[in-house]
Design a protein around this motif. Structure first.
Motif, PDB file in Angstrom:
ATOM      1  N   VAL A  49       8.248  10.996   2.026  1.00 53.96           N
ATOM      2  CA  VAL A  49       7.032  10.268   2.388  1.00 53.96           C
ATOM      3  C   VAL A  49       7.337   9.399   3.606  1.00 53.96           C
ATOM      4  O   VAL A  49       8.373   8.722   3.653  1.00 53.96           O
ATOM      5  CB  VAL A  49       6.533   9.402   1.215  1.00 53.96           C
ATOM      6  N   ALA A  52       5.948   6.350   6.227  1.00 51.75           N
ATOM      7  CA  ALA A  52       5.044   5.219   6.432  1.00 51.75           C
ATOM      8  C   ALA A  52       5.464   4.519   7.706  1.00 51.75           C
ATOM      9  O   ALA A  52       6.642   4.184   7.876  1.00 51.75           O
ATOM     10  CB  ALA A  52       5.087   4.262   5.245  1.00 51.75           C
ATOM     11  N   GLN A 100       4.027   0.684  -2.872  1.00 50.16           N
ATOM     12  CA  GLN A 100       3.077   1.721  -3.287  1.00 50.16           C
ATOM     13  C   GLN A 100       3.497   3.093  -2.765  1.00 50.16           C
ATOM     14  O   GLN A 100       3.409   4.091  -3.483  1.00 50.16           O
ATOM     15  CB  GLN A 100       1.677   1.371  -2.765  1.00 50.16           C
ATOM     16  N   ALA A 101       3.967   3.145  -1.524  1.00 49.69           N
ATOM     17  CA  ALA A 101       4.401   4.428  -0.954  1.00 49.69           C
ATOM     18  C   ALA A 101       5.615   4.977  -1.694  1.00 49.69           C
ATOM     19  O   ALA A 101       5.729   6.197  -1.909  1.00 49.69           O
ATOM     20  CB  ALA A 101       4.714   4.249   0.528  1.00 49.69           C
ATOM     21  N   LEU A 123       4.556   6.629  -5.136  1.00 50.90           N
ATOM     22  CA  LEU A 123       3.473   7.626  -5.147  1.00 50.90           C
ATOM     23  C   LEU A 123       3.811   8.815  -6.040  1.00 50.90           C
ATOM     24  O   LEU A 123       2.941   9.349  -6.733  1.00 50.90           O
ATOM     25  CB  LEU A 123       3.200   8.111  -3.721  1.00 50.90           C
ATOM     26  N   THR A 180      10.602  10.123  -4.889  1.00 47.97           N
ATOM     27  CA  THR A 180      10.154   9.876  -3.519  1.00 47.97           C
ATOM     28  C   THR A 180      11.313   9.376  -2.668  1.00 47.97           C
ATOM     29  O   THR A 180      12.081   8.496  -3.091  1.00 47.97           O
ATOM     30  CB  THR A 180       9.015   8.837  -3.502  1.00 47.97           C
ATOM     31  N   ALA A 195       1.865   7.959   4.272  1.00 46.78           N
ATOM     32  CA  ALA A 195       1.223   6.916   3.474  1.00 46.78           C
ATOM     33  C   ALA A 195       0.758   5.788   4.392  1.00 46.78           C
ATOM     34  O   ALA A 195       1.523   5.305   5.238  1.00 46.78           O
ATOM     35  CB  ALA A 195       2.194   6.376   2.427  1.00 46.78           C
ATOM     36  N   HIS A 196      -0.502   5.391   4.205  1.00 48.55           N
ATOM     37  CA  HIS A 196      -1.081   4.291   4.972  1.00 48.55           C
ATOM     38  C   HIS A 196      -2.387   3.897   4.288  1.00 48.55           C
ATOM     39  O   HIS A 196      -2.904   4.653   3.443  1.00 48.55           O
ATOM     40  CB  HIS A 196      -1.336   4.704   6.431  1.00 48.55           C
ATOM     41  N   ASP A 197      -2.924   2.699   4.648  1.00 46.81           N
ATOM     42  CA  ASP A 197      -4.216   2.348   4.049  1.00 46.81           C
ATOM     43  C   ASP A 197      -5.315   3.237   4.620  1.00 46.81           C
ATOM     44  O   ASP A 197      -5.201   3.793   5.721  1.00 46.81           O
ATOM     45  CB  ASP A 197      -4.520   0.870   4.311  1.00 46.81           C
ATOM     46  N   ASP A 198      -6.393   3.378   3.858  1.00 46.46           N
ATOM     47  CA  ASP A 198      -7.429   4.365   4.168  1.00 46.46           C
ATOM     48  C   ASP A 198      -8.405   3.909   5.241  1.00 46.46           C
ATOM     49  O   ASP A 198      -9.308   4.664   5.628  1.00 46.46           O
ATOM     50  CB  ASP A 198      -8.196   4.700   2.877  1.00 46.46           C
ATOM     51  N   VAL A 216      -1.799  10.192   2.097  1.00 48.91           N
ATOM     52  CA  VAL A 216      -1.884   9.540   0.788  1.00 48.91           C
ATOM     53  C   VAL A 216      -2.215   8.072   1.023  1.00 48.91           C
ATOM     54  O   VAL A 216      -1.437   7.372   1.683  1.00 48.91           O
ATOM     55  CB  VAL A 216      -0.583   9.675  -0.024  1.00 48.91           C
ATOM     56  N   THR A 227      -2.819   3.996   0.568  1.00 49.46           N
ATOM     57  CA  THR A 227      -2.316   2.816  -0.138  1.00 49.46           C
ATOM     58  C   THR A 227      -3.335   1.692   0.014  1.00 49.46           C
ATOM     59  O   THR A 227      -4.240   1.763   0.848  1.00 49.46           O
ATOM     60  CB  THR A 227      -0.959   2.370   0.426  1.00 49.46           C
TER      61      THR A 227
END
Length: 361
Positions: free
Chosen positions: A67, A69, A86-87, A90, A94, A155-158, A180, A182
């Motif tokens: 993953v 980030a 959070q990443a 997941l 990981t 992984a990152h905020d939406d 994905v 976070t």
């Protein structure tokens, strides 16, 4: 159905145990995370593309899910750490790679940073959730970059991140099914921290002047330096006055508490004294009863005195003593008076003796 579930559970446990054996002992937290090399993927198995469902199920078992980030991570704070946590969690297995952009790219596309790129790299290396740090990360992720580092998911905020002429730099990642999301931590961000410092600039300038920094190091003018130092002295005086007030309040409180205790004890002792006094000298007190008893005894004794007993035994003489001789007659007793103590007494006694002789004649 029960046997099938038990069989699946047994197979899952066996797969996890096999994976642990292949991975070796768990990584300890006594060393920082490593820096990424040219190709950071050490797995020898063929790197097949995974779906999110497969990754959450724990497959494949022969390698971890990689993953990625990325970010600036200036003034590394709890919001950054929560996003990386959070990443890292997941998927069951990981391997988290964190990309940090350089100062050049950051100053070009976002703005100046407080920390240098070296300081930001080191801050990420000492986060417990990070397995690997990739320096000088690209601003936009390309397919070649993802293939080079064998990245499975990003992984990152939406929230759409518009930058470098794009409405969302993660749009193509989302379309490829490799994104994905976070959750952001509300109330904390790098911009929020810088806003606090700028808003309370005078407070922090005075703080650093008080700690030994020079006006030149703080880029403060001569007039502002004197103003800040005067304000620091005023604050110290206020603090001393406040300390004295608190101590005096505490002293007054203790005096009031002790005086209250003394008054309470005095009231208790006074009640006890008054009670004892009334019990002793009151209308029905003990002293009145004693006085009445004694006065009654004295009155009864005065009304009926006791006489000497009539048949008391005669006094017996001691055998060792002889009876005293009989007293001479009064005549001879009067004839031999005691010697006078003065001449007047002698003449008086002689005249009385002559008068007695004349009477006898």
């Amino acid at each position: 159905m029960v046997k099938q579930r038990r069989g699946r559970a047994h197979s899952c446990c066996a797969a996890v145990a096999q994976l642990r054996c292949r991975r070796g002992p768990l990584k300890t937290l006594t060393k920082p995370a490593i820096f990424a090399r040219e190709t950071s993927c050490d797995c020898r198995a063929p790197h097949e593309k995974l779906s999110i469902t497969q990754a959450r199920r724990g497959t494949p078992v022969d390698r971890p899910v990689r993953v990625y980030a990325d970010g600036i991570f200036d003034l590394f704070h709890s919001g950054h750490a929560r996003a990386l946590m959070q990443a890292k969690n997941l998927f069951p297995n990981t391997y988290l790679i964190v990309g940090v952009c350089s100062d050049e790219l950051t100053h070009k596309y976002k703005g100046f940073t407080v920390m240098t790129e070296i300081e930001r790299y080191e801050a990420l290396r000492h986060c417990r959730y990070v397995d690997e740090v990739l320096r000088d990360a690209p601003w936009t992720l390309t397919p070649d970059f993802l293939e080079k580092h064998k990245i499975d998911f990003v992984a990152h905020d939406d929230i759409p991140y518009s930058s470098a002429g794009s409405e969302d730099v993660y749009k193509h990642i989302k379309q490829a099914g490799m994104f994905v999301p976070t959750q952001r931590t509300e109330g904390i961000s790098t911009s929020e921290l810088i806003t606090r410092i700028v808003r309370d600039y005078d407070v922090y300038a005075r703080r650093n002047l008080q700690r030994g920094y020079t006006a030149k190091e703080l880029n403060v003018s001569y007039i502002n330096e004197k103003k800040y130092r005067l304000q620091n002295q005023v604050d110290r005086m206020k603090e001393k006055v406040r300390t004295v007030e608190e101590k005096s309040k505490h002293f007054v409180y203790r005096v009031e508490e002790k005086s209250h205790d003394l008054i309470q004890k005095w009231e208790e002792k006074s009640r006890e004294f008054i009670g004892n006094f009334l019990e002793l000298f009151g209308p029905d007190g003990t002293w009145k009863q004693v006085f009445q008893e004694r006065s009654g005894r004295m009155l009864s004794y005065a009304m009926s005195p006791r006489g000497s007993p009539c048949n008391s035994p005669p006094r017996e003489l001691s055998p060792l003593r002889s009876p005293s001789p009989p007293s001479p007659p009064a005549r001879w007793h009067n004839a031999r008076p005691s010697p006078p103590t003065s001449p007047k007494g002698a003449s008086a006694s002689m005249s009385s003796m002559s008068e007695g002789d004349e009477d006898e004649k």
